[in-house]
Design a protein around this motif. Structure first.
Motif, short mmCIF file in Angstrom:
data_model
loop_
_atom_site.label_atom_id
_atom_site.label_comp_id
_atom_site.label_asym_id
_atom_site.label_seq_id
_atom_site.Cartn_x
_atom_site.Cartn_y
_atom_site.Cartn_z
N GLU A 106 28.20 29.76 53.50
CA GLU A 106 29.61 29.67 53.09
C GLU A 106 29.77 28.92 51.78
OE1 GLU A 106 28.36 28.80 55.90
OE2 GLU A 106 29.31 29.89 57.55
N ASP A 107 29.09 27.80 51.66
CA ASP A 107 29.19 26.98 50.44
C ASP A 107 28.56 27.68 49.24
OD1 ASP A 107 30.38 25.04 51.98
OD2 ASP A 107 28.49 23.98 52.38
N SER A 108 27.53 28.48 49.47
CA SER A 108 26.86 29.16 48.37
C SER A 108 27.64 30.37 47.87
CB SER A 108 25.45 29.60 48.81
OG SER A 108 24.66 28.49 49.17
N GLU A 119 36.77 36.11 52.13
CA GLU A 119 37.28 36.23 53.49
C GLU A 119 36.74 37.49 54.16
OE1 GLU A 119 39.26 34.21 55.34
OE2 GLU A 119 38.99 32.70 53.75
N LEU A 120 36.68 38.59 53.41
CA LEU A 120 36.19 39.85 53.97
C LEU A 120 34.70 39.76 54.30
CD1 LEU A 120 36.83 42.80 54.67
CD2 LEU A 120 36.27 43.40 52.30
N VAL A 121 33.93 39.17 53.39
CA VAL A 121 32.48 39.08 53.60
C VAL A 121 32.15 38.19 54.79
CG1 VAL A 121 30.34 38.17 52.59
CG2 VAL A 121 31.85 39.63 51.23
N MET A 122 32.82 37.07 54.91
CA MET A 122 32.51 36.13 55.99
C MET A 122 32.90 36.67 57.37
SD MET A 122 30.91 33.96 54.35
CE MET A 122 30.45 33.12 55.85
N ALA A 130 28.27 44.01 53.38
CA ALA A 130 29.69 44.01 53.03
C ALA A 130 29.88 43.84 51.52
CB ALA A 130 30.41 42.88 53.77
N ILE A 131 29.03 43.05 50.89
CA ILE A 131 29.13 42.84 49.45
C ILE A 131 28.81 44.13 48.70
CG2 ILE A 131 28.10 41.61 47.49
CD1 ILE A 131 27.79 39.20 49.37
N LEU A 132 27.79 44.85 49.13
CA LEU A 132 27.46 46.12 48.48
C LEU A 132 28.60 47.13 48.67
CD1 LEU A 132 23.66 46.62 49.24
CD2 LEU A 132 24.74 45.93 47.09
#
Length: 277
Positions: A106-108, A119-122, A130-132
């Motif tokens: 989360e911090d990175s 918010e979407l990725v987490m 999800a990032i791709l």
């Protein structure tokens, strides 16, 4: 001789299989390095008139590298850091440093993603995937806005597809352990061989000593004693070869024998930052 032959074949198979896993992992992350460099240059040169989107996409790619290395360092029940006892685990932690085990995902990710993307990725069970997905969605939006030529869009999408493929290959190695039956059988047979070896070697050394004692008067007891370092050397060779194979079974667990994905990701982040200047 029979047990030693079986142990030698089994250890050879185990070592070849373990080395194959390490080498495949290294090739996968070598592909990630090459694809990341190509992707970064293509994004910079093929997106026209929108430097903000270039920065967002490349920062998001840094987030993908971060999410992937964190998932690769996630502890598994069959990996060394999770199965050793507390005393050896403390020693193990001193001899290697993994930023993924010290920091938090989360911090990175926060400095690399917008609030909506974060918010979407987490919320996703697979942060890297999800990032791709966000990358592909963003590129499609730029195509409809005529900020990227359609041919260029297809070329970059091919790189996104390649990143998906490399991520899947990396996850396959991480999530599928080396079969435990080979590991267990190798350990048991090795120790059986080690325990039986003195019963085979001491009488043979004694026979040689008695034969030389009759012909040359040499004290046969010395040959019986000489069998001890010989047995120790042979046992050490078999035991060490077995441990060599076990050291490479999980190439992402974070030992000094594994693929240095943390350092590789860090170098790629530096290269991406340089491209953005």
């Amino acid at each position: 001789a029979l047990v030693g032959t079986a142990v030698a074949f089994l250890i050879s198979f185990q070592n070849n299989s373990a080395y194959g896993r390490v080498w495949e992992a290294r090739k996968i992350w070598g592909g990630i390095v090459n694809t990341t460099r190509t992707f970064s240059v293509f994004v910079r040169d093929m997106i026209e008139g929108d430097p903000g989107s270039i920065k967002v996409i490349l920062y998001r790619h840094r987030a993908w590298l971060t999410a992937l290395r964190f998932s690769m360092r996630a502890p598994k029940p069959w990996e060394i850091p999770e199965i050793v006892n507390a005393k050896h685990k403390e020693k193990f932690n001193r001899i290697r440093y993994n930023p993924e085990r010290v920091g938090k995902l989360e911090d990175s990710l926060k400095p690399l993603l917008s609030f909506e993307d974060y918010e979407l990725v987490m919320k996703s069970p697979n942060a890297a995937g999800a990032i791709l997905s966000l990358q592909s969605e963003h590129l499609t939006k730029l195509k409809f806005e005529k900020k990227i030529w359609e041919f260029s869009f297809l070329k970059i999408e091919e790189l996104v597809q390649e990143l998906y493929t490399l991520q899947g290959k990396s996850e396959r190695i991480k999530n599928f352990p080396y079969p435990r039956q080979y590991f267990t059988l190798g350990v048991h047979l090795t120790w059986t061989f080690i325990l039986l070896l003195p019963y085979a070697m001491v009488p043979e050394f004694t026979k040689v000593g008695l034969s030389l004692s009759e012909s040359s008067g040499i004290n046969s007891d010395w040959f019986t004693i000489a069998s001890i370092p010989f047995i120790a050397c042979v046992c050490w060779i078999f035991h060490t070869m077995g441990r060599m194979g076990r050291a490479g079974e999980n190439p992402f667990e974070g030992t000094i024998h594994d693929v240095p994905i943390s350092a590789m990701s860090r170098n790629l982040e530096i290269e991406i930052s340089h491209i953005l200047k």
